[in-house]
Design an enzyme around this catalytic site. Structure first.
Site: not given
Ligand code: ARG
Length: 268
Positions: A77, A124, A218-221
């Site tokens: 993603h 993912d 969010q941002g660690d993905s």
């Protein structure tokens, strides 16, 4: 009525696009818990030598991990819709600072998992190819992390370490300037499926991990979650962050469809 899953995906996408490169450096005391990687701690230089910051047009969008000196792994993603434009992406290595230090390497090719489904986040995972020996450093501080064996099981309640520069709460959507990490416990698969039943549940290509008041965000993905030196998963999705009712969800790298695809492309 909208399918709840669709709403989550929209939220995830909105989250990624909201991650700004603003350097809100509030000078938190090093290695003290704070409110950014939802109550983790700041990393020491060299503590996560496999951790990368994936940048699109120079802006941090996700984490990634080094598998070999020319291969990195991240979430599908993170690159979805841009897999034909590898030149938009770079990887910062060898620095705990999000936007300084270490070195920045161009991505040469992007391989999104062929079974990735953006509607439910299944499979993912994506591989990023760099130039030969690009992901290494004579100074140390840069090293690959080992992958699990095909089908290797994840036991329940095993401690696992997740790291990244992501937000640590929905109310304070600011990236951390310094790499942070936290320890979470793997969650029984059936329990997690049940916990997330109103959000589509989890597939065999996912696993969950959680702990009280701490989580990825969010941002660690795309970044790593490891147990005993093995990269067992990739930060994938969640419902909010550190919500006591919703565990964090990770891509399961030992899943045969994922692990064999990695081997096919990288020989690893
Ligand atoms: N999808 C998020 C990202 O793009 C990661 C979400 C992880 N959330 C969680 N609660 N563990 O950065």
């Amino acid at each position: 009525m909208q399918k709840p899953r669709f709403a989550i995906v929209l939220l995830l996408l909105a989250g990624i696009h909201l991650i700004l490169e603003s350097s809100f450096v509030k000078a938190a005391a090093p290695r003290k818990p704070d409110s950014r990687i939802v109550n983790g701690r700041e990393a020491a230089e060299g503590e996560f030598p496999y951790q990368l910051s994936l940048r699109r047009q120079t802006v941090h969008i996700c984490g990634a991990s080094i598998l070999a000196s020319n291969w990195a792994i991240t979430a599908a993603h993170c690159i979805d819709g841009h897999e034909r434009q590898p030149r938009e992406f770079t990887l910062r290595q060898g620095s705990i600072m999000r936007s300084t230090g270490g070195s920045v390497q161009p991505v040469k090719a992007i391989h999104k998992h062929p079974a990735y489904d953006r509607a439910d986040m299944n499979f993912d995972v994506a591989l990023l190819k760099t130039a030969d020996r690009a992901l290494s450093s004579p100074l140390g501080k840069v090293a690959p992390i080992r992958l699990p064996a095909v089908g290797e099981a994840i036991l329940d309640s095993v401690p696992a370490v997740v790291s990244g520069w992501g937000h640590m709460s929905t109310s304070n959507p600011v990236l951390s300037p310094v790499l942070k990490s936290t320890t979470v416990l793997t969650v029984n698969q059936e329990k997690c499926h049940n916990d997330l039943r109103h959000h589509g549940g989890v597939t065999e290509a996912m696993f969950c991990a959680a702990a009280r008041n701490t989580d990825a965000c969010q941002g660690d993905s795309g970044g790593p979650i490891s147990a005993q030196g093995t990269l067992i998963g990739i930060v994938s999705w969640g419902v909010g962050c550190a919500d006591p009712y919703y565990p964090g969800v990770y891509t399961r790298l030992a899943h045969p469809t994922i692990r064999r695809w990695i081997r096919l492309l990288t020989k690893l």
